[in-house]
Design a protein around this motif. Structure first.
Motif, PDB file in Angstrom:
ATOM      1  N   TYR A 278      -6.908  -4.233  -7.998  1.00 31.37           N
ATOM      2  CA  TYR A 278      -5.854  -3.283  -8.510  1.00 31.37           C
ATOM      3  C   TYR A 278      -6.774  -2.230  -9.027  1.00 31.37           C
ATOM      4  CZ  TYR A 278      -3.466  -1.538 -12.304  1.00 31.37           C
ATOM      5  OH  TYR A 278      -2.702  -0.539 -13.813  1.00 31.37           O
ATOM      6  N   LEU A 279      -7.616  -2.695  -9.346  1.00 31.08           N
ATOM      7  CA  LEU A 279      -8.325  -0.389  -9.097  1.00 31.08           C
ATOM      8  C   LEU A 279      -8.177   0.143  -7.547  1.00 31.08           C
ATOM      9  CD1 LEU A 279     -12.134  -1.131 -10.635  1.00 31.08           C
ATOM     10  CD2 LEU A 279      -9.976  -0.530 -12.070  1.00 31.08           C
ATOM     11  N   ILE A 280      -8.634   0.020  -7.295  1.00 30.64           N
ATOM     12  CA  ILE A 280      -7.913  -0.053  -5.151  1.00 30.64           C
ATOM     13  C   ILE A 280      -6.685   0.308  -5.118  1.00 30.64           C
ATOM     14  CG2 ILE A 280      -9.096  -0.364  -3.210  1.00 30.64           C
ATOM     15  CD1 ILE A 280     -11.105  -2.105  -3.866  1.00 30.64           C
ATOM     16  N   ALA A 281      -6.103  -0.542  -5.215  1.00 38.97           N
ATOM     17  CA  ALA A 281      -4.734  -0.665  -5.230  1.00 38.97           C
ATOM     18  C   ALA A 281      -3.928   1.406  -5.922  1.00 38.97           C
ATOM     19  CB  ALA A 281      -3.707  -1.275  -5.570  1.00 38.97           C
ATOM     20  N   ARG A 282      -4.816   1.038  -7.475  1.00 43.89           N
ATOM     21  CA  ARG A 282      -4.458   2.366  -8.231  1.00 43.89           C
ATOM     22  C   ARG A 282      -5.406   3.818  -7.614  1.00 43.89           C
ATOM     23  NH1 ARG A 282      -3.132   4.980 -12.001  1.00 43.89           N
ATOM     24  NH2 ARG A 282      -4.540   4.842 -13.584  1.00 43.89           N
ATOM     25  N   ILE A 287      -4.236   8.689  -4.752  1.00 43.44           N
ATOM     26  CA  ILE A 287      -4.495   9.245  -3.632  1.00 43.44           C
ATOM     27  C   ILE A 287      -3.624   9.802  -2.714  1.00 43.44           C
ATOM     28  CG2 ILE A 287      -6.172   9.397  -1.256  1.00 43.44           C
ATOM     29  CD1 ILE A 287      -8.026   7.721  -2.396  1.00 43.44           C
ATOM     30  N   VAL A 288      -2.754   8.986  -2.889  1.00 39.86           N
ATOM     31  CA  VAL A 288      -1.475   9.260  -1.758  1.00 39.86           C
ATOM     32  C   VAL A 288      -0.092  10.249  -2.647  1.00 39.86           C
ATOM     33  CG1 VAL A 288       0.533   8.245  -1.225  1.00 39.86           C
ATOM     34  CG2 VAL A 288      -1.293   6.800  -0.646  1.00 39.86           C
TER      35      VAL A 288
ATOM     36  N   LEU B 300      -9.664  -6.464   2.709  1.00 39.17           N
ATOM     37  CA  LEU B 300      -9.756  -6.128   1.207  1.00 39.17           C
ATOM     38  C   LEU B 300     -10.406  -6.662  -0.183  1.00 39.17           C
ATOM     39  CD1 LEU B 300      -9.003  -4.576  -0.667  1.00 39.17           C
ATOM     40  CD2 LEU B 300      -6.039  -5.789  -1.051  1.00 39.17           C
ATOM     41  N   ASP B 301     -10.583  -7.789   0.128  1.00 37.63           N
ATOM     42  CA  ASP B 301     -12.090  -8.776  -0.278  1.00 37.63           C
ATOM     43  C   ASP B 301     -13.205  -7.921  -0.076  1.00 37.63           C
ATOM     44  OD1 ASP B 301     -10.277 -10.314  -1.557  1.00 37.63           O
ATOM     45  OD2 ASP B 301     -10.195 -11.715  -0.497  1.00 37.63           O
ATOM     46  N   THR B 302     -13.646  -7.622   1.300  1.00 31.78           N
ATOM     47  CA  THR B 302     -14.339  -6.978   1.523  1.00 31.78           C
ATOM     48  C   THR B 302     -14.923  -5.402   0.599  1.00 31.78           C
ATOM     49  OG1 THR B 302     -14.325  -7.892   3.799  1.00 31.78           O
ATOM     50  CG2 THR B 302     -16.397  -6.453   3.746  1.00 31.78           C
ATOM     51  N   LEU B 303     -13.717  -4.376   0.616  1.00 32.93           N
ATOM     52  CA  LEU B 303     -13.905  -3.852  -0.219  1.00 32.93           C
ATOM     53  C   LEU B 303     -13.401  -3.802  -1.306  1.00 32.93           C
ATOM     54  CD1 LEU B 303     -11.096  -1.453   1.691  1.00 32.93           C
ATOM     55  CD2 LEU B 303     -13.758  -1.490   1.819  1.00 32.93           C
ATOM     56  N   ALA B 316     -13.972   5.338  -3.419  1.00 28.61           N
ATOM     57  CA  ALA B 316     -14.088   5.591  -1.824  1.00 28.61           C
ATOM     58  C   ALA B 316     -13.232   3.980  -1.072  1.00 28.61           C
ATOM     59  CB  ALA B 316     -15.291   5.278  -1.618  1.00 28.61           C
ATOM     60  N   ALA B 317     -13.514   3.035  -1.826  1.00 29.38           N
ATOM     61  CA  ALA B 317     -12.906   1.775  -0.544  1.00 29.38           C
ATOM     62  C   ALA B 317     -11.157   2.515  -0.652  1.00 29.38           C
ATOM     63  CB  ALA B 317     -12.774   0.714  -1.964  1.00 29.38           C
ATOM     64  N   ALA B 318     -10.883   2.980  -2.060  1.00 28.05           N
ATOM     65  CA  ALA B 318      -9.321   3.179  -0.885  1.00 28.05           C
ATOM     66  C   ALA B 318      -8.851   4.499   0.239  1.00 28.05           C
ATOM     67  CB  ALA B 318      -8.226   3.531  -2.272  1.00 28.05           C
ATOM     68  N   THR B 319      -9.928   5.061  -0.139  1.00 28.83           N
ATOM     69  CA  THR B 319     -10.058   6.254   1.025  1.00 28.83           C
ATOM     70  C   THR B 319     -10.084   5.139   2.078  1.00 28.83           C
ATOM     71  OG1 THR B 319     -10.660   7.690  -0.610  1.00 28.83           O
ATOM     72  CG2 THR B 319     -10.680   8.007   1.795  1.00 28.83           C
ATOM     73  N   ARG B 320     -11.079   4.364   2.335  1.00 26.66           N
ATOM     74  CA  ARG B 320     -11.807   3.880   3.631  1.00 26.66           C
ATOM     75  C   ARG B 320     -10.107   2.384   3.767  1.00 26.66           C
ATOM     76  NH1 ARG B 320     -16.244   0.912   4.818  1.00 26.66           N
ATOM     77  NH2 ARG B 320     -17.544   2.443   4.152  1.00 26.66           N
ATOM     78  N   LEU B 321      -9.368   2.499   2.951  1.00 23.97           N
ATOM     79  CA  LEU B 321      -8.267   1.081   3.196  1.00 23.97           C
ATOM     80  C   LEU B 321      -7.006   2.301   3.765  1.00 23.97           C
ATOM     81  CD1 LEU B 321      -7.746  -1.362   2.480  1.00 23.97           C
ATOM     82  CD2 LEU B 321      -6.319  -0.899   0.549  1.00 23.97           C
ATOM     83  N   LEU B 322      -6.868   3.363   3.158  1.00 26.23           N
ATOM     84  CA  LEU B 322      -6.013   4.384   3.534  1.00 26.23           C
ATOM     85  C   LEU B 322      -5.925   5.119   4.905  1.00 26.23           C
ATOM     86  CD1 LEU B 322      -4.872   6.009   0.097  1.00 26.23           C
ATOM     87  CD2 LEU B 322      -3.641   4.648   1.078  1.00 26.23           C
ATOM     88  N   GLU B 323      -7.397   4.732   5.170  1.00 22.35           N
ATOM     89  CA  GLU B 323      -7.422   5.198   6.760  1.00 22.35           C
ATOM     90  C   GLU B 323      -7.075   4.353   7.880  1.00 22.35           C
ATOM     91  OE1 GLU B 323     -11.886   6.193   6.343  1.00 22.35           O
ATOM     92  OE2 GLU B 323     -11.313   7.939   5.312  1.00 22.35           O
ATOM     93  N   ASP B 324      -7.311   2.975   7.561  1.00 25.32           N
ATOM     94  CA  ASP B 324      -7.083   1.942   8.995  1.00 25.32           C
ATOM     95  C   ASP B 324      -5.754   2.311   8.790  1.00 25.32           C
ATOM     96  OD1 ASP B 324      -9.877   1.389   8.209  1.00 25.32           O
ATOM     97  OD2 ASP B 324      -9.206  -0.333   7.132  1.00 25.32           O
TER      98      ASP B 324
END
Lengths: 324, 324
Positions: A278-282, A287-288, B300-303, B316-324
């Motif tokens: 949830y924190l990552i999704a937020r 960011i977007v 996502l679970d790794t992040l 940082a995790a979200a940025t990584r995810l959006l880069e992929d």
């Protein structure tokens, strides 16, 4: 804030060599150890990874209950009554009070209340006030790490109390295992209008201040509103409490325990990962949104004009934008 | 709902040939024409693009004022007092009441209140209640098109009143030209704690119910809280009103007009595009958040584990995810 040269994290106040000892003292219930672990995790200091690794085997015991509801519903008083009751039953309680006023007032107003509440002589209760990231910013990610700290320290129940409104309340609802929505009679039109909104997120609904006139009516209205949503009607209990005299609190705790049984059927790792996801999704959606607001106006203006002219929905425009 | 075969939009109740005539009647203040244009735009029917094209030359006149604040602060009463005052000054008023209860109750509770308010005999006031997309969903994008309809109909001021909390209030604040935050004395700890959160979004702060004890104290606290944020202190006026007897309302309207002057310096197209950009940004962040929640659990679970172990921030995790 001083940062570690290698990791750029805030410098740890607990040296690496002391981590196992600190966690051991924390597990024995030493308040100073608990407080310092929470502080390290809140700051996400260089010691945080080692601390979280040490805590890992102890995580997943605590039930995390989130409380939300409009101002004036008596959230704090009810949380206090629940703490008292849980202590009578011999259970230990961690409390995270999310306080959007902290950035400005230093949390002084809530601080006073918490000092009264915390029953400083009682080692079975630990209260931590946490600044939110403000009305628009939502819950600090530190809350998730503080949940781990209190869980790792062995508290049976962690109560997450939010004060105020906005993204904050939404986040608390998402991060908790069980969501309690608190209403009260006589808050006027506004609370009526809020009903359906709050119903969306509730696992349990409480009509607090049940000693006041109109409590039964408020309860019936909530039951009525729930009954329209057929899928929810047989699932969401609606209870009456009177926090000032403790009425209905035992029944509420019984209900939380019943729901807690279901929550505990899910493994501890999944529950923790759900919070992190949830924190990552937020963070990703922030960011977007920020990229779009700051982004190249040319292409976006064309899409904005399509939305304004009714030829494109915001969703379609957003999808187009994300495809590029 | 019947949809047009070609555009898949809801079938228009206003045929294309009638669009210019309907807009003309709307411009003359014919209530039925206004209501039907609003309905077409709310539904985003097949007639919406033609209607918005016809409205285009008339847009940008209205000042859009958003009202937000906790339950019990007296938002509705204050909005009613403002309507009365604006009418005395000979100005016309459109009102959009955003009502999160509508999905469940059909908006009946608010509906009653609005029927009282609207002074049906007065052609200078037009009130439209709009269902929100719920606590988590936020403001319906239709609100932006309804603003255009009321603006195009020639109303001098459009008041956007939100009831309840959550994303809804945040959206109303973003969509309005001017944001008024309403507080009141005696709402207890909660309103104190909300102060800083609400201050973030305020262009004007109103202490309503100024006839009640503690109003001056609440005002001083707000001024104090503002003074800590040095950049805002000289910009955000704090006013007292007593909506039930109209005290302070003229001064509030004067303040809104002063702020309105600055708003009008921005051209109408930019103001409309800003609203659309916000809706697109919101939609995009929803899409991203939903993709993540539904997305491939493996990566996502790794992040998520990195976030839980304190080695990575959610950002940082979200940025990584959006880069992929």
């Amino acid at each position: 804030m001083k940062t570690d040269e290698k990791t750029r994290a805030p410098v740890a106040r607990i040296p690496d060599a002391d981590v196992p000892g600190t966690v051991e003292r924390m597990r024995k219930g030493e308040r100073r150890a608990i407080a310092s672990v929470i502080t390290e995790l809140e700051r996400l200091s260089a010691a945080a990874p080692a601390l979280l690794r040490s805590l890992q085997p102890h995580l997943g015991h605590a039930l995390v209950v989130g409380f939300t509801g409009p101002p004036g519903a008596g959230k704090s008083t009810l949380v206090n009554a629940i703490i008292a009751q849980l202590r009578q039953q011999g259970r230990t309680v961690g409390v995270i009070a999310v306080d959007p006023s902290s950035p400005v007032s230093g949390g002084a107003i809530l601080g006073d209340r918490i000092r009264m509440t915390a029953a400083l002589d009682d080692d079975g209760v630990f209260v931590r006030s946490l600044a939110s990231r403000g009305y628009l910013g939502g819950l600090s990610p530190a809350a998730v790490r503080i949940i781990d700290a209190l869980d790792g320290a062995g508290y049976d129940v962690v109560l997450l109390e939010t004060v105020g409104t906005g993204q904050n309340e939404i986040d608390v609802a998402e991060v908790a295992d069980i969501r309690v929505v608190i209403a009260a009679p006589g808050l006027g039109d506004d609370i009526q209008a809020m009903k359906s909104g709050l119903l969306e997120i509730a696992d349990v609904i409480v009509v607090n201040k049940a000693d006041r006139p109109g409590a039964e009516q408020t309860l019936q209205q909530l039951v009525g509103a729930l009954s329209i949503r057929a899928t929810m009607s047989d699932k969401v209990p609606v209870l009456k409490t009177s926090a000032i005299n403790g009425e209905g609190v035992p029944k509420l705790i019984e209900t939380l325990d019943q729901l807690g049984g279901k929550v505990r059927a899910e493994d501890a790792v999944s529950r923790r990962r759900r919070r992190a996801r949830y924190l990552i999704a937020r963070a990703a959606s922030d960011i977007v949104a920020n990229r779009i607001k700051a982004g190249s106006k040319g292409g976006l203006d064309t899409l904005a004009d399509s939305v304004l002219s009714g030829t494109m929905s915001p969703h379609a425009a957003a999808t187009r934008l994300l495809e590029d």
